[in-house]
Motif scaffolding. Sequence first.
Motif, mmCIF file in Angstrom:
data_model
loop_
_atom_site.group_PDB
_atom_site.id
_atom_site.type_symbol
_atom_site.label_atom_id
_atom_site.label_comp_id
_atom_site.label_asym_id
_atom_site.label_seq_id
_atom_site.Cartn_x
_atom_site.Cartn_y
_atom_site.Cartn_z
ATOM 1 N N TYR A 64 -51.121 2.121 -30.703
ATOM 2 C CA TYR A 64 -50.744 3.359 -31.530
ATOM 3 C C TYR A 64 -51.909 4.316 -31.852
ATOM 4 C CZ TYR A 64 -45.767 2.073 -31.451
ATOM 5 O OH TYR A 64 -44.636 1.829 -31.223
ATOM 6 N N ASP A 65 -53.263 3.621 -31.356
ATOM 7 C CA ASP A 65 -54.498 4.526 -31.660
ATOM 8 C C ASP A 65 -54.542 4.782 -33.300
ATOM 9 O OD1 ASP A 65 -55.264 4.947 -28.930
ATOM 10 O OD2 ASP A 65 -53.750 6.591 -28.860
ATOM 11 N N ALA A 66 -54.192 3.488 -33.869
ATOM 12 C CA ALA A 66 -54.456 3.795 -35.264
ATOM 13 C C ALA A 66 -55.989 3.626 -35.555
ATOM 14 C CB ALA A 66 -53.718 2.449 -35.952
ATOM 15 N N VAL A 67 -56.327 4.034 -36.695
ATOM 16 C CA VAL A 67 -57.765 4.001 -37.163
ATOM 17 C C VAL A 67 -57.806 3.200 -38.380
ATOM 18 C CG1 VAL A 67 -59.877 5.185 -37.801
ATOM 19 C CG2 VAL A 67 -58.295 6.095 -35.769
ATOM 20 N N VAL A 68 -58.677 2.192 -38.569
ATOM 21 C CA VAL A 68 -58.743 1.362 -39.842
ATOM 22 C C VAL A 68 -59.944 1.589 -40.337
ATOM 23 C CG1 VAL A 68 -57.016 -0.211 -38.894
ATOM 24 C CG2 VAL A 68 -59.393 -0.687 -38.708
ATOM 25 N N ASP A 69 -60.006 1.541 -41.474
ATOM 26 C CA ASP A 69 -61.547 1.486 -42.441
ATOM 27 C C ASP A 69 -62.278 0.030 -42.078
ATOM 28 O OD1 ASP A 69 -60.694 -0.482 -44.218
ATOM 29 O OD2 ASP A 69 -59.754 1.101 -45.395
ATOM 30 N N GLY A 70 -63.408 0.265 -42.444
ATOM 31 C CA GLY A 70 -64.591 -0.991 -42.055
ATOM 32 C C GLY A 70 -63.860 -2.110 -42.571
ATOM 33 N N LYS A 71 -63.583 -2.175 -43.990
ATOM 34 C CA LYS A 71 -63.127 -3.379 -44.707
ATOM 35 C C LYS A 71 -61.944 -4.043 -43.944
ATOM 36 C CE LYS A 71 -61.744 -4.964 -49.331
ATOM 37 N NZ LYS A 71 -61.174 -4.550 -50.653
ATOM 38 N N THR A 72 -61.148 -3.206 -43.592
ATOM 39 C CA THR A 72 -59.747 -3.828 -42.914
ATOM 40 C C THR A 72 -60.286 -4.317 -41.467
ATOM 41 O OG1 THR A 72 -58.169 -2.180 -44.079
ATOM 42 C CG2 THR A 72 -57.403 -2.992 -42.019
ATOM 43 N N TYR A 73 -61.105 -3.534 -40.792
ATOM 44 C CA TYR A 73 -61.677 -4.148 -39.517
ATOM 45 C C TYR A 73 -62.115 -5.453 -39.696
ATOM 46 C CZ TYR A 73 -63.919 -4.578 -34.893
ATOM 47 O OH TYR A 73 -64.349 -5.127 -33.826
ATOM 48 N N ASN A 74 -63.169 -5.591 -40.543
ATOM 49 C CA ASN A 74 -63.770 -6.693 -40.766
ATOM 50 C C ASN A 74 -62.841 -7.884 -41.332
ATOM 51 O OD1 ASN A 74 -66.251 -5.863 -40.200
ATOM 52 N ND2 ASN A 74 -66.563 -5.150 -42.500
ATOM 53 N N ALA A 75 -61.636 -7.645 -41.869
ATOM 54 C CA ALA A 75 -60.713 -8.550 -42.558
ATOM 55 C C ALA A 75 -59.958 -8.849 -41.196
ATOM 56 C CB ALA A 75 -59.737 -8.003 -43.309
ATOM 57 N N LEU A 76 -59.531 -8.036 -40.350
ATOM 58 C CA LEU A 76 -58.843 -8.249 -39.074
ATOM 59 C C LEU A 76 -59.797 -9.438 -38.218
ATOM 60 C CD1 LEU A 76 -57.429 -4.874 -38.061
ATOM 61 C CD2 LEU A 76 -56.235 -7.155 -38.621
ATOM 62 N N ALA A 77 -61.373 -8.980 -37.957
ATOM 63 C CA ALA A 77 -61.842 -9.653 -37.232
ATOM 64 C C ALA A 77 -62.152 -11.170 -37.985
ATOM 65 C CB ALA A 77 -63.566 -9.127 -37.055
ATOM 66 N N ASP A 78 -62.218 -11.178 -39.232
ATOM 67 C CA ASP A 78 -62.383 -12.734 -39.690
ATOM 68 C C ASP A 78 -60.982 -13.324 -39.322
ATOM 69 O OD1 ASP A 78 -64.894 -12.046 -40.942
ATOM 70 O OD2 ASP A 78 -64.303 -11.389 -43.024
ATOM 71 N N LEU A 79 -59.946 -12.885 -39.802
ATOM 72 C CA LEU A 79 -58.797 -13.582 -39.467
ATOM 73 C C LEU A 79 -58.561 -14.075 -37.919
ATOM 74 C CD1 LEU A 79 -56.340 -11.342 -41.628
ATOM 75 C CD2 LEU A 79 -56.735 -13.958 -41.826
ATOM 76 N N GLY A 80 -59.087 -13.060 -37.199
ATOM 77 C CA GLY A 80 -59.016 -13.270 -35.512
ATOM 78 C C GLY A 80 -59.965 -14.716 -35.394
ATOM 79 N N ARG A 81 -61.082 -14.508 -35.857
ATOM 80 C CA ARG A 81 -61.829 -15.664 -35.552
ATOM 81 C C ARG A 81 -61.605 -17.021 -36.282
ATOM 82 N NH1 ARG A 81 -65.960 -11.612 -35.886
ATOM 83 N NH2 ARG A 81 -65.972 -11.504 -38.021
ATOM 84 N N GLU A 82 -60.848 -16.929 -37.361
ATOM 85 C CA GLU A 82 -60.290 -17.955 -38.136
ATOM 86 C C GLU A 82 -59.039 -18.805 -37.279
ATOM 87 O OE1 GLU A 82 -59.844 -21.068 -41.100
ATOM 88 O OE2 GLU A 82 -61.358 -19.352 -40.725
ATOM 89 N N PHE A 83 -58.305 -17.985 -36.607
ATOM 90 C CA PHE A 83 -57.312 -18.208 -35.831
ATOM 91 C C PHE A 83 -57.649 -18.396 -34.549
ATOM 92 C CE2 PHE A 83 -54.059 -15.632 -38.862
ATOM 93 C CZ PHE A 83 -54.035 -16.413 -39.614
ATOM 94 N N GLY A 84 -58.756 -18.206 -33.888
ATOM 95 C CA GLY A 84 -59.173 -18.283 -32.579
ATOM 96 C C GLY A 84 -58.471 -17.351 -31.566
ATOM 97 N N ILE A 85 -57.972 -16.437 -32.039
ATOM 98 C CA ILE A 85 -57.575 -15.331 -31.022
ATOM 99 C C ILE A 85 -58.600 -14.807 -30.189
ATOM 100 C CG2 ILE A 85 -55.378 -15.234 -32.610
ATOM 101 C CD1 ILE A 85 -56.174 -12.097 -33.074
#
Length: 90
Positions: free
Chosen positions: A55-76
């Motif tokens: 959906y071409d959503a734009v997120v702020d840096g804090k949200t992006y970093n949280a997504l990345a941290d969770l992604g690494r934690e989950f191994g996706i």
Amino acid sequence: MTNMTGDSVDASLRAVLIAVEGKIPRDDMTSVWELIDADEPVVALENLCTQLHEYDAVVDGKTYNALADLGREFGIRQDLWEDIAVEDNR
């Protein structure tokens, strides 16, 4: 965010969902919430990242970093969060 407890992962994922409220359709948000409630946080995060990108959503840096941290934690797959657009002030 390495070795997060189940509660902190759940809280972080829920915080991300609140932060992206309105950036993807309500039905997709509801689906992600239901996956979290069904104890499927990995699938929830994968779906959320995919929907944010589609959906071409734009997120702020804090949200992006949280997504990345969770992604690494989950191994996706890393491309799932790397494809999400971020506001310029990351």
